[in-house]
Design an enzyme around this catalytic site. Structure first.
Site, PDB file in Angstrom:
ATOM      1  N   LYS A 144      54.622 -36.397  59.421  1.00  0.00           N
ATOM      2  CA  LYS A 144      53.686 -35.279  59.546  1.00  0.00           C
ATOM      3  C   LYS A 144      53.608 -34.514  58.226  1.00  0.00           C
ATOM      4  O   LYS A 144      54.442 -34.692  57.332  1.00  0.00           O
ATOM      5  CB  LYS A 144      54.149 -34.335  60.657  1.00  0.00           C
ATOM      6  CG  LYS A 144      55.484 -33.650  60.396  1.00  0.00           C
ATOM      7  CD  LYS A 144      55.876 -32.747  61.541  1.00  0.00           C
ATOM      8  CE  LYS A 144      57.212 -32.058  61.238  1.00  0.00           C
ATOM      9  NZ  LYS A 144      57.573 -31.096  62.299  1.00  0.00           N
ATOM     10  N   ARG A 146      59.119 -23.529  72.804  1.00  0.00           N
ATOM     11  CA  ARG A 146      57.926 -23.748  71.989  1.00  0.00           C
ATOM     12  C   ARG A 146      57.004 -24.642  72.810  1.00  0.00           C
ATOM     13  O   ARG A 146      56.553 -24.259  73.875  1.00  0.00           O
ATOM     14  CB  ARG A 146      58.343 -24.343  70.642  1.00  0.00           C
ATOM     15  CG  ARG A 146      57.420 -24.060  69.487  1.00  0.00           C
ATOM     16  CD  ARG A 146      58.004 -24.541  68.175  1.00  0.00           C
ATOM     17  NE  ARG A 146      58.277 -25.983  68.160  1.00  0.00           N
ATOM     18  CZ  ARG A 146      58.781 -26.633  67.115  1.00  0.00           C
ATOM     19  NH1 ARG A 146      59.083 -25.986  66.000  1.00  0.00           N
ATOM     20  NH2 ARG A 146      58.989 -27.933  67.166  1.00  0.00           N
ATOM     21  N   TYR A 192      53.474 -11.240  34.915  1.00  0.00           N
ATOM     22  CA  TYR A 192      52.935 -10.062  35.591  1.00  0.00           C
ATOM     23  C   TYR A 192      54.024  -9.059  35.958  1.00  0.00           C
ATOM     24  O   TYR A 192      55.084  -9.434  36.473  1.00  0.00           O
ATOM     25  CB  TYR A 192      52.197 -10.480  36.868  1.00  0.00           C
ATOM     26  CG  TYR A 192      50.942 -11.270  36.624  1.00  0.00           C
ATOM     27  CD1 TYR A 192      49.912 -10.751  35.849  1.00  0.00           C
ATOM     28  CD2 TYR A 192      50.784 -12.534  37.175  1.00  0.00           C
ATOM     29  CE1 TYR A 192      48.746 -11.472  35.629  1.00  0.00           C
ATOM     30  CE2 TYR A 192      49.625 -13.266  36.964  1.00  0.00           C
ATOM     31  CZ  TYR A 192      48.615 -12.733  36.187  1.00  0.00           C
ATOM     32  OH  TYR A 192      47.466 -13.448  35.971  1.00  0.00           O
ATOM     33  N   MET A 221      49.942 -17.949  39.588  1.00  0.00           N
ATOM     34  CA  MET A 221      49.224 -18.945  40.380  1.00  0.00           C
ATOM     35  C   MET A 221      49.327 -20.341  39.789  1.00  0.00           C
ATOM     36  O   MET A 221      49.484 -21.324  40.523  1.00  0.00           O
ATOM     37  CB  MET A 221      47.751 -18.552  40.516  1.00  0.00           C
ATOM     38  CG  MET A 221      46.961 -19.508  41.401  1.00  0.00           C
ATOM     39  SD  MET A 221      45.230 -19.038  41.621  1.00  0.00           S
ATOM     40  CE  MET A 221      45.402 -17.581  42.641  1.00  0.00           C
TER      41      MET A 221
END
Length: 389
Positions: free
Chosen positions: A44, A142, A277, A325
């Protein structure tokens, strides 16, 4: 020259090298941990970021007899790529592609009456029975059907649909909540509940081909949970399901992915220079900075800002300041490697490089997330594709 060979020979901004020999070895090791059970290779989420089709083929070549995915769309991709044998998918929502799954010979999980009724309707339309596995909620809270009246109702309706030729109940299954915490009281409780719920279904006439509850940590540490089939996910890729259980090597496993990048820039800066940043990192003195062209858009966790480890020219460096990013910076401490020099974020650790677990600790997460989140901007380069000896 095939695609992977071309990528290996070309300079790349970044690459995730996928060692298929390591994956095949991991499959064999996991089979040895559960010799009396069949093995499902869970692929998956694009094989936990490693590439579903290529990894599925390697797993099958090494002896996995089942493949598993979360969504039916993932399973249909495998079948369309020509993967043979049994493929199971378990995360369904109303209106899902039931008929397509039936026509592709998938095994589908059912946790509630709505799902059973939808798949039975699709089977009627397709003119062939659906392969259905009933999922029991034994305590994870779940997916899965609750014990008691809900389970009795689901089993009863599944048997009626089977008598009509609409479904074939191929399996009974569940999932552990705390198998990665040895000795947790929920483990024994879930096993007891699973035995009770499967016994009830079998007493009513269900004849499953497989019963299964074991995930990767249970496969490695709980032989009493192996039943007919074990579902191995993260362990296939050589990442420990829990550091408390041991490192990959403790179980004979080898990490499959190595993530690296080419330094985009190396420059000298004075002391007191802010980096990235927010200037959360300021150089303590004159030094050199290296620019690594990977960022959170590529899956590098921003939570590893000022903490993530990187190997450059044989030395561990640390992310300096915030991960952006598309890039982050490492302080090279005055060393001056050339632009294009390899920066290894994680791998097996053979060359002294960090591992996915090192990054997980730096980001306050788990190894699963580190490998799974590596994005599609990072090419997967496959090595050792040929079946070994």
């Amino acid at each position: 020259m095939n695609e992977s060979a071309a990528l290996r020979s070309a300079p790349l901004r970044a690459r995730a090298e996928i060692d298929l020999a390591a994956l095949r070895s991991n499959v064999r090791t996991l089979r040895a941990h559960a010799p009396g059970a069949a093995l499902m290779a869970v692929v998956k989420s694009d094989a936990y970021g490693h590439g579903a089709v290529r990894c599925a083929r390697a797993a099958v070549a090494a002896g996995a007899t089942w493949l598993g995915t979360a969504t039916p769309e993932e399973a249909l991709v495998l079948r369309a790529a020509g993967l043979p044998g049994r493929i199971m998918c378990w995360l369904w929502t109303p209106g899902g592609p039931w008929r397509e799954a039936i026509e592709a010979d998938l095994d589908v999980s059912v946790s509630a009456l709505w799902a059973l009724r939808e798949v039975a309707g699709a089977a009627r339309a397709a003119g062939r029975p659906a392969r259905v596995q009933l999922k029991a909620d034994t305590g994870l809270g779940r997916g899965g059907c609750q014990p008691g009246d809900d389970w009795a109702e689901l089993v009863g309706e599944a048997l009626r649909a089977e008598a009509e030729g609409l479904v074939r109940v191929t399996g009974l299954w569940s999932h552990f909540a705390c198998a990665d915490e040895p000795g947790h009281p929920s483990i024994a409780a879930q096993l007891t509940r699973f035995r009770e719920m499967t016994a009830y279904a079998e007493q009513r006439g269900v004849r499953p081909e497989v019963r299964h509850i074991a995930n990767s940590p249970a496969t490695l540490t709980l032989p009493e949970s192996h039943f007919d089939l074990v579902r191995t996910g993260i362990a296939l890729y050589g990442v420990s399901p829990s550091p408390e259980l041991g490192a990959p090597a403790d179980f004979g496993l080898r990490p499959v992915m190595t993530l690296s990048a080419s330094l985009a820039l190396v420059k000298r800066v004075p002391g007191g220079h802010g980096v990235s940043y927010g200037h959360r990192y300021v150089t303590p003195g004159e030094t050199t900075l290296g620019l690594v062209p990977l960022g959170y858009a590529d899956g590098i966790p921003r939570h590893a800002s000022s903490a993530g480890p990187v190997l450059v020219e044989g030395k561990w460096r640390t992310v300096a300041g915030r991960v952006a990013m598309d890039q982050f910076v490492v302080d090279l401490g005055g060393d001056e490697p050339e632009a294009g020099c390899e920066a290894v974020l994680f791998g097996p650790g053979d060359r002294g490089e960090p591992t996915a677990e090192d990054w997980a600790q730096a980001a306050g997460t788990i190894g699963y997330e580190i490998v799974t989140r590596i994005g599609t901007r990072v090419p997967r380069v496959y090595v050792n594709e040929e079946q070994d000896g």
